[in-house]
Design an enzyme around this catalytic site. Structure first.
Site, PDB file in Angstrom:
ATOM      1  N   CYS A 185       0.797  -1.233   0.000  1.00  0.00           N
ATOM      2  CA  CYS A 185       0.000   0.000   0.000  1.00  0.00           C
ATOM      3  C   CYS A 185       0.828   1.281   0.000  1.00  0.00           C
ATOM      4  CB  CYS A 185      -0.966  -0.022   1.178  1.00  0.00           C
ATOM      5  SG  CYS A 185      -1.995  -1.494   1.178  1.00  0.00           S
ATOM      6  N   HIS A 311      -2.706   8.511   5.397  1.00  0.00           N
ATOM      7  CA  HIS A 311      -2.979   7.155   4.913  1.00  0.00           C
ATOM      8  C   HIS A 311      -4.358   6.739   5.427  1.00  0.00           C
ATOM      9  CE1 HIS A 311      -1.976   3.382   3.144  1.00  0.00           C
ATOM     10  NE2 HIS A 311      -2.010   2.717   4.284  1.00  0.00           N
ATOM     11  N   HIS A 345      -9.966   1.852   0.189  1.00  0.00           N
ATOM     12  CA  HIS A 345      -8.505   1.720   0.138  1.00  0.00           C
ATOM     13  C   HIS A 345      -8.145   1.042  -1.177  1.00  0.00           C
ATOM     14  CE1 HIS A 345      -4.424   1.219   1.014  1.00  0.00           C
ATOM     15  NE2 HIS A 345      -4.469   0.676   2.221  1.00  0.00           N
TER      16      HIS A 345
END
Lengths: 416, 250
Positions: A185, A311, A345
């Site tokens: 990620c 994030h 996400h």
């Protein structure tokens, strides 16, 4: 200045060069066009919808638990077929079709870059964690029932990372260095570090950067198995946050050695937690190092930052560690936003998509809202922006942290 | 790129002179850089990276925990990914969390950083037949602005019987410690990566994509001046010159 001195000793000599972002395109659960994505974000819309993600039929016949209840951020419309020239060569996949969707609005700027610098001086550095995994899941099911892979499936062209680079080369005409960064990620921020190195070392004059990931069974079931997949749309930084929601899509951006542009790439900070494969170090030490390194490379002090695109995945541990990192580097007054409540996400592509949001904040002098954050977690001691907020925005820090303890933070700034 | 790049140490699996099928290939890669607990669970790919990273850093006389690192693999954790997909179809609905977290492309980078306490920069790249060339390009870019050394390692498992039918090659890994500062351990100097745009990429990769990394290691160890084709058959062909550095010149 004290921070700069410490960082100087810790990270070496800063590369004080800024590269203009001359074009960008995004697609996500919020929309199929950049405009739809950005306008949807600022309007406070979410693309996350409660969904039952079903197993492939050939698997379902053998399984009781075939439906996974969660919230998904799927692209809202059907993707157009790839150009015949690519399909004829066996490149058809969901990620390839997303690449074509994102390339279409960039044809003008990319064509000008290829003409200006030469095709071999335009590099492609893109992020992905899934690549064509969705195609392989389906092909494996066919193999299981029929004993052979589908005729139109090729691992090298349907799934492998380099297929994405091949497709982008065909779609853009770029013929320079090309590779995929895949550090889970954090990938979508690390591409900016790689691009910056190519430009700074004179190995390219323009770089198409970005990231694309697609929904697939393995990631959904995998996060479910780790116990961090929310059954409802994710709630970053909320007191009662209960995990992440997976989305799909991504963004492509064009960086050039020199050009007129409203926003520049100012600095990138990369490092490793060295703590745990899936959990952040509790105090956010690795994240804080990456944030300081990005500021150092941008030659900025903490009080130069106007906004942090966090994030902010919505898991208890991730948000707590990131909040401590932000607090330790920037204090508690900088406005912080997580956009994952709107898009989900997008894994390896998340930071590329969020780079577009960081750029939009600078272009609009306005911050987007953090959705589903009521009530915010008071222990995080952050200034979470919960409705769109107009204010002067010159510099934005965008964070991305990943499995394996891979951390990457990027600073974008207004061209002065 | 303006700075010279020196090779301080190399490592390869199977051994530098080997290729799949050698007796050396029967030996399992040694993952001594990982903790005992990690070693027991390590995939073949992660063990390959750990093995060659230890060889190269030991040859360079440098502590692996002090080095930034760049990992390249065209296909990544193929075996782990295939076992997860198998679980999707045969399991009880949940995927193994241990396997899932070890399925990411940067598994080796993450596990090595954790085992060593290495907080430095690391990255994980993929570029098919260009993987070795792109890893070197990333390393050259890193060294241009960061004085010191960097570990570069390339590895791929063998071809998958199910997903790559008709393709046969074995696992392979190779690593180098590169530096922009010559020192006692210097074995060779690398020239610039030269590229030439060529042909349509092959429909499938028919040999281990990291084979050029083994060729580079062999060239360094041979002590002969040579020019390597880093990705024959790729649409953009990269070549690299390797010049031995004599003991007197070090």
């Amino acid at each position: 200045m004290r921070l700069r001195a410490v960082a100087e000793a810790e990270y070496g000599v800063a590369v004080a060069v800024r590269y203009p972002v001359t074009a960008y395109a995004a697609a996500s659960a919020l929309g199929m066009t950049t405009r739809a994505v950005v306008e949807g974000l600022y309007a406070g819309r979410t693309g996350l919808v409660p969904a039952a993600f079903e197993m492939p039929p050939s698997a379902a016949a053998h399984r009781a638990d075939t439906v996974l209840a969660t919230a998904l951020g799927a692209l809202p419309d059907t993707l157009a077929p790839l150009p015949a020239s690519l399909r004829a060569r066996g490149y058809d996949s969901r990620i390839a079709r997303m690449a074509a969707l994102l390339c279409e609005p960039l044809q003008g700027p990319l064509g000008r870059a290829v003409a200006r610098y030469g095709a071999s001086r335009v590099a492609i550095v893109v992020a992905s964690s899934t690549a064509g995994l969705a195609e392989t899941e389906a092909a494996y099911g066919v193999h299981r029932s029929e004993g052979r892979l589908p005729a139109d499936y090729s691992f090298d062209r349907s799934h492998a990372f380099h297929a994405l680079v091949d497709v982008l080369r065909v779609l853009t005409g770029a013929r320079g260095p090309g590779f995929v960064v895949s550090t889970a990620c954090a990938s979508g921020n690390k591409v900016f570090g790689s691009a910056r190195r190519l430009l700074a070392a004179g190995l390219a004059d323009a770089v198409l950067v970005g990231g694309i990931d697609t929904l697939c069974h393995t990631t959904l079931r995998g996060f479910h198995g780790l116990g961090i997949l929310s059954t409802q749309p994710c709630r970053p930084f909320a007191r009662d946050r209960a995990g992440l929601s997976i989305g799909e899509g991504g963004a492509l951006l064009l960086l050039e050695r020199s050009a007129d542009a409203q926003v520049q790439l100012c600095g990138v900070g990369e490092g490793s937690d060295a703590y745990h494969m899936t959990q952040p170090s509790p105090e956010g030490a690795g994240a804080a190092r990456a944030m300081r390194a990005a500021l150092h490379e941008a030659e900025l002090d903490p009080n130069d930052l106007d906004h942090v695109n966090a994030h902010g995945t919505g898991t208890q541990l991730n948000d707590a560690a990131e909040a401590r990192a932000i607090h330790s580097v920037l204090g508690s007054t900088v406005p912080v936003v997580s956009t994952k409540g709107a898009t989900g996400h997008v894994l390896g592509a998340a930071a590329a998509l969020e780079a577009v949001f960081a750029i939009a904040a600078i272009e609009r002098n306005e911050l987007p809202p953090t959705l589903h954050c009521e009530p915010p977690d008071p222990e995080l001691r952050l200034r979470i922006v919960r409705s769109a907020l107009a204010l002067p925005v010159k510099h934005v820090l965008s964070n991305a942290f990943a499995f394996g303890g891979s951390n990457a933070c990027v600073v974008f700034g207004a061209a002065s | 790129m303006s700075l010279p790049v020196f090779v301080l140490g190399v490592g390869a699996w199977p051994g530098p002179a080997g290729a799949a099928g050698d007796s050396a290939a029967a030996a399992k890669p040694q993952a001594q850089l990982l903790t005992a607990r990690m070693r027991g669970r390590a995939s073949l790919l992660t063990a390959l990276f750990a093995d060659v990273a230890l060889q190269a850093t030991r040859a360079a006389g440098l502590a692996p925990r002090e080095l930034p690192s760049i990992f390249g693999s065209a296909y990544g954790e193929m075996g782990t990914l295939q076992s997860l997909i198998h679980q999707l179809y045969h399991g009880d609905g949940a995927l193994s969390p241990a396997r899932f977290q070890a399925s990411v492309h940067n598994t080796a980078a993450g596990q090595l950083s954790i085992a060593l306490g290495n907080e430095h920069f690391s990255t994980s790249l993929a570029a098919g037949r260009d993987t070795v060339a792109m890893v070197l390009l990333e390393a050259f870019g890193w060294l241009e602005h960061n004085p010191g050394s960097v570990l570069v390692a390339c590895a791929d498992e063998g071809a998958s019987e199910v997903l790559q039918p008709g393709i046969h090659y074995g696992p392979l890994a190779a690593a180098c410690v590169l530096s922009n500062q010559p020192g006692l351990a210097v074995r060779a100097r690398l020239g610039s990566l030269c590229s030439a745009h060529a042909v349509e990429p092959p429909a499938q990769v028919s040999c281990n994509p990291c084979l050029p990394a083994l060729t580079l290691v062999q060239a360094v160890l041979s002590g002969r001046e040579t020019t390597l084709d880093l990705n024959p058959g790729s649409p953009c062909t990269y070549s690299l010159s390797v010049q031995p550095v004599s003991a007197e010149a070090r």
